[in-house]
Write a protein that holds these residues in place. Structure first.
Motif, PDB file in Angstrom:
ATOM      1  N   ASP A 190       0.815  -1.219   0.000  1.00 21.54           N
ATOM      2  CA  ASP A 190       0.000   0.000   0.000  1.00 21.54           C
ATOM      3  C   ASP A 190       0.846   1.265   0.000  1.00 21.54           C
ATOM      4  OD1 ASP A 190      -2.539  -1.167  -0.217  1.00 21.54           O
ATOM      5  OD2 ASP A 190      -2.646  -1.519   1.936  1.00 21.54           O
ATOM      6  N   GLY A 191       1.941   1.250  -0.794  1.00 24.15           N
ATOM      7  CA  GLY A 191       2.764   2.430  -0.981  1.00 24.15           C
ATOM      8  C   GLY A 191       3.826   2.678   0.070  1.00 24.15           C
ATOM      9  N   THR A 192       3.934   1.803   1.056  1.00 22.95           N
ATOM     10  CA  THR A 192       4.933   1.965   2.113  1.00 22.95           C
ATOM     11  C   THR A 192       5.935   0.828   2.034  1.00 22.95           C
ATOM     12  OG1 THR A 192       3.297   3.017   3.548  1.00 22.95           O
ATOM     13  CG2 THR A 192       5.267   2.141   4.611  1.00 22.95           C
ATOM     14  N   ASP A 193       7.222   1.161   1.944  1.00 27.06           N
ATOM     15  CA  ASP A 193       8.247   0.120   1.951  1.00 27.06           C
ATOM     16  C   ASP A 193       8.208  -0.627   3.282  1.00 27.06           C
ATOM     17  OD1 ASP A 193       8.992   0.809  -0.587  1.00 27.06           O
ATOM     18  OD2 ASP A 193      11.036   1.361  -0.071  1.00 27.06           O
ATOM     19  N   ARG A 194       8.358  -1.925   3.203  1.00 27.50           N
ATOM     20  CA  ARG A 194       8.317  -2.803   4.380  1.00 27.50           C
ATOM     21  C   ARG A 194       9.576  -3.657   4.430  1.00 27.50           C
ATOM     22  NH1 ARG A 194       3.802  -0.833   7.063  1.00 27.50           N
ATOM     23  NH2 ARG A 194       2.121  -0.580   5.560  1.00 27.50           N
ATOM     24  N   ASP A 195       9.858  -4.195   5.616  1.00 25.74           N
ATOM     25  CA  ASP A 195      10.896  -5.202   5.761  1.00 25.74           C
ATOM     26  C   ASP A 195      10.344  -6.475   5.125  1.00 25.74           C
ATOM     27  OD1 ASP A 195      11.827  -7.716   7.328  1.00 25.74           O
ATOM     28  OD2 ASP A 195      13.383  -6.214   7.708  1.00 25.74           O
ATOM     29  N   LEU A 196      10.953  -6.900   4.029  1.00 25.31           N
ATOM     30  CA  LEU A 196      10.410  -8.000   3.248  1.00 25.31           C
ATOM     31  C   LEU A 196      10.285  -9.292   4.064  1.00 25.31           C
ATOM     32  CD1 LEU A 196      11.260  -8.747  -0.429  1.00 25.31           C
ATOM     33  CD2 LEU A 196      10.903 -10.575   1.193  1.00 25.31           C
ATOM     34  N   SER A 197      11.307  -9.664   4.804  1.00 25.06           N
ATOM     35  CA  SER A 197      11.258 -10.917   5.581  1.00 25.06           C
ATOM     36  C   SER A 197      10.163 -10.887   6.629  1.00 25.06           C
ATOM     37  CB  SER A 197      12.605 -11.190   6.247  1.00 25.06           C
ATOM     38  OG  SER A 197      13.581 -11.458   5.278  1.00 25.06           O
TER      39      SER A 197
ATOM     40  N   ARG B 125       4.620 -12.504   8.343  1.00 26.75           N
ATOM     41  CA  ARG B 125       3.327 -12.079   8.896  1.00 26.75           C
ATOM     42  C   ARG B 125       2.178 -12.261   7.895  1.00 26.75           C
ATOM     43  NH1 ARG B 125       4.903  -7.378   9.719  1.00 26.75           N
ATOM     44  NH2 ARG B 125       4.038  -6.397   7.881  1.00 26.75           N
ATOM     45  N   GLU B 126       2.388 -11.822   6.661  1.00 26.74           N
ATOM     46  CA  GLU B 126       1.292 -11.763   5.687  1.00 26.74           C
ATOM     47  C   GLU B 126       1.118 -13.030   4.854  1.00 26.74           C
ATOM     48  OE1 GLU B 126      -0.873  -9.323   5.627  1.00 26.74           O
ATOM     49  OE2 GLU B 126       0.200  -8.026   7.012  1.00 26.74           O
ATOM     50  N   ILE B 127       2.177 -13.853   4.782  1.00 31.50           N
ATOM     51  CA  ILE B 127       2.090 -15.077   3.979  1.00 31.50           C
ATOM     52  C   ILE B 127       2.174 -16.327   4.851  1.00 31.50           C
ATOM     53  CG2 ILE B 127       3.125 -16.443   2.118  1.00 31.50           C
ATOM     54  CD1 ILE B 127       4.253 -13.785   0.987  1.00 31.50           C
ATOM     55  N   PHE B 128       3.316 -16.520   5.491  1.00 36.46           N
ATOM     56  CA  PHE B 128       3.598 -17.833   6.065  1.00 36.46           C
ATOM     57  C   PHE B 128       2.885 -18.126   7.372  1.00 36.46           C
ATOM     58  CE2 PHE B 128       7.163 -16.671   3.303  1.00 36.46           C
ATOM     59  CZ  PHE B 128       6.896 -17.586   2.306  1.00 36.46           C
ATOM     60  N   SER B 129       2.856 -17.214   8.314  1.00 35.35           N
ATOM     61  CA  SER B 129       2.185 -17.515   9.585  1.00 35.35           C
ATOM     62  C   SER B 129       0.670 -17.310   9.500  1.00 35.35           C
ATOM     63  CB  SER B 129       2.783 -16.681  10.724  1.00 35.35           C
ATOM     64  OG  SER B 129       2.496 -15.315  10.542  1.00 35.35           O
TER      65      SER B 129
ATOM     66  N   ASN C 210      -1.096 -18.178   6.478  1.00 35.49           N
ATOM     67  CA  ASN C 210      -1.605 -19.030   5.405  1.00 35.49           C
ATOM     68  C   ASN C 210      -2.079 -18.217   4.195  1.00 35.49           C
ATOM     69  OD1 ASN C 210      -2.107 -21.611   4.396  1.00 35.49           O
ATOM     70  ND2 ASN C 210      -4.248 -21.544   5.020  1.00 35.49           N
ATOM     71  N   GLY C 211      -1.239 -17.319   3.698  1.00 35.85           N
ATOM     72  CA  GLY C 211      -1.587 -16.475   2.556  1.00 35.85           C
ATOM     73  C   GLY C 211      -1.719 -17.259   1.263  1.00 35.85           C
ATOM     74  N   ARG C 212      -2.681 -16.827   0.424  1.00 34.12           N
ATOM     75  CA  ARG C 212      -2.930 -17.464  -0.865  1.00 34.12           C
ATOM     76  C   ARG C 212      -3.338 -16.414  -1.891  1.00 34.12           C
ATOM     77  NH1 ARG C 212      -0.640 -20.691   1.435  1.00 34.12           N
ATOM     78  NH2 ARG C 212      -1.179 -22.767   2.063  1.00 34.12           N
ATOM     79  N   MET C 213      -2.945 -16.634  -3.149  1.00 34.43           N
ATOM     80  CA  MET C 213      -3.284 -15.736  -4.250  1.00 34.43           C
ATOM     81  C   MET C 213      -4.166 -16.471  -5.256  1.00 34.43           C
ATOM     82  SD  MET C 213       0.543 -14.237  -4.954  1.00 34.43           S
ATOM     83  CE  MET C 213       0.099 -12.776  -5.881  1.00 34.43           C
ATOM     84  N   ASP C 214      -5.317 -15.889  -5.589  1.00 30.00           N
ATOM     85  CA  ASP C 214      -6.175 -16.403  -6.651  1.00 30.00           C
ATOM     86  C   ASP C 214      -6.163 -15.347  -7.752  1.00 30.00           C
ATOM     87  OD1 ASP C 214      -8.004 -17.777  -8.182  1.00 30.00           O
ATOM     88  OD2 ASP C 214      -9.730 -17.149  -7.004  1.00 30.00           O
ATOM     89  N   ILE C 215      -5.400 -15.603  -8.790  1.00 29.80           N
ATOM     90  CA  ILE C 215      -5.143 -14.597  -9.823  1.00 29.80           C
ATOM     91  C   ILE C 215      -6.352 -14.423 -10.731  1.00 29.80           C
ATOM     92  CG2 ILE C 215      -3.675 -13.978 -11.779  1.00 29.80           C
ATOM     93  CD1 ILE C 215      -1.459 -15.590 -10.403  1.00 29.80           C
ATOM     94  N   GLU C 216      -6.695 -13.156 -10.947  1.00 29.94           N
ATOM     95  CA  GLU C 216      -7.801 -12.807 -11.839  1.00 29.94           C
ATOM     96  C   GLU C 216      -7.301 -12.380 -13.212  1.00 29.94           C
ATOM     97  OE1 GLU C 216     -10.060  -9.706  -9.989  1.00 29.94           O
ATOM     98  OE2 GLU C 216     -10.144 -10.781  -8.085  1.00 29.94           O
ATOM     99  N   ASP C 217      -6.212 -11.603 -13.228  1.00 29.98           N
ATOM    100  CA  ASP C 217      -5.749 -11.004 -14.472  1.00 29.98           C
ATOM    101  C   ASP C 217      -4.235 -10.820 -14.413  1.00 29.98           C
ATOM    102  OD1 ASP C 217      -6.281  -9.707 -17.014  1.00 29.98           O
ATOM    103  OD2 ASP C 217      -5.748  -7.830 -16.021  1.00 29.98           O
ATOM    104  N   VAL C 218      -3.583 -10.980 -15.562  1.00 26.38           N
ATOM    105  CA  VAL C 218      -2.131 -10.833 -15.647  1.00 26.38           C
ATOM    106  C   VAL C 218      -1.803  -9.929 -16.834  1.00 26.38           C
ATOM    107  CG1 VAL C 218       0.060 -12.065 -15.953  1.00 26.38           C
ATOM    108  CG2 VAL C 218      -1.816 -13.166 -14.726  1.00 26.38           C
TER     109      VAL C 218
ATOM    110  N   THR D 230      -7.208 -12.006  -5.902  1.00 24.40           N
ATOM    111  CA  THR D 230      -7.809 -12.012  -4.585  1.00 24.40           C
ATOM    112  C   THR D 230      -6.778 -12.640  -3.669  1.00 24.40           C
ATOM    113  OG1 THR D 230     -10.038 -12.206  -5.467  1.00 24.40           O
ATOM    114  CG2 THR D 230      -9.714 -12.859  -3.163  1.00 24.40           C
ATOM    115  N   TYR D 231      -6.317 -11.863  -2.703  1.00 21.48           N
ATOM    116  CA  TYR D 231      -5.324 -12.356  -1.746  1.00 21.48           C
ATOM    117  C   TYR D 231      -6.058 -12.654  -0.448  1.00 21.48           C
ATOM    118  CZ  TYR D 231      -1.160 -13.098   0.891  1.00 21.48           C
ATOM    119  OH  TYR D 231      -0.190 -13.691   1.668  1.00 21.48           O
ATOM    120  N   THR D 232      -5.860 -13.854   0.060  1.00 17.06           N
ATOM    121  CA  THR D 232      -6.547 -14.291   1.270  1.00 17.06           C
ATOM    122  C   THR D 232      -5.533 -14.777   2.281  1.00 17.06           C
ATOM    123  OG1 THR D 232      -8.402 -15.021  -0.109  1.00 17.06           O
ATOM    124  CG2 THR D 232      -8.329 -15.869   2.147  1.00 17.06           C
ATOM    125  N   ASN D 233      -5.698 -14.344   3.540  1.00 19.88           N
ATOM    126  CA  ASN D 233      -4.927 -14.924   4.626  1.00 19.88           C
ATOM    127  C   ASN D 233      -5.796 -14.959   5.882  1.00 19.88           C
ATOM    128  OD1 ASN D 233      -4.651 -12.424   5.987  1.00 19.88           O
ATOM    129  ND2 ASN D 233      -2.610 -12.059   5.163  1.00 19.88           N
TER     130      ASN D 233
END
Length: 104
Positions: free
Chosen positions: A38-45, A50-54, A56-64, A74-77
């Motif tokens: 959302d426009g703010t640089d974050r610590d990637l690790s 937080r947002e993926i591994f702990s 259970n993040g998932r991506m359901d791609i609509e368009d590429v 649609t990103y779900t966690n």
């Protein structure tokens, strides 16, 4: 998924996220990769943990995009539920050097 990225690095990123595979996820990135949420640089690790591994993040791609380096999904966690998101990737020598995500 109704669409899938044609760029191999981005495709590997999505596959790793959806598999919850931390080693594969970090293997898609350059050693000095950066990201923003959302426009703010974050610590990637820390963000990925937080947002993926702990959570259970998932991506359901609509368009590429035609080049396979931008997508809408649609990103779900477990923390936030599902939300429509945009993702943009910078690929350097076959690895992701930066990604940016935001609500769509």
């Amino acid at each position: 998924m109704t669409a899938y990225p044609s760029d191999p690095a981005v495709a590997a990123f999505v596959t790793a996220v959806n598999a919850g595979d931390k080693a594969a996820f970090f293997a898609t990135l350059t050693d000095d990769a950066t990201m923003s949420d959302d426009g703010t640089d974050r610590d990637l690790s820390a963000w990925a943990e937080r947002e993926i591994f702990s959570s259970n993040g998932r991506m359901d791609i609509e368009d590429v995009s035609p080049d396979g380096r931008a997508l809408t999904a649609t990103y779900t966690n477990a923390t936030w539920g599902g939300m429509r998101t945009r993702w943009a990737f910078t690929v350097t020598d076959g690895h992701i050097s930066r990604f940016e995500t935001e609500q769509a």
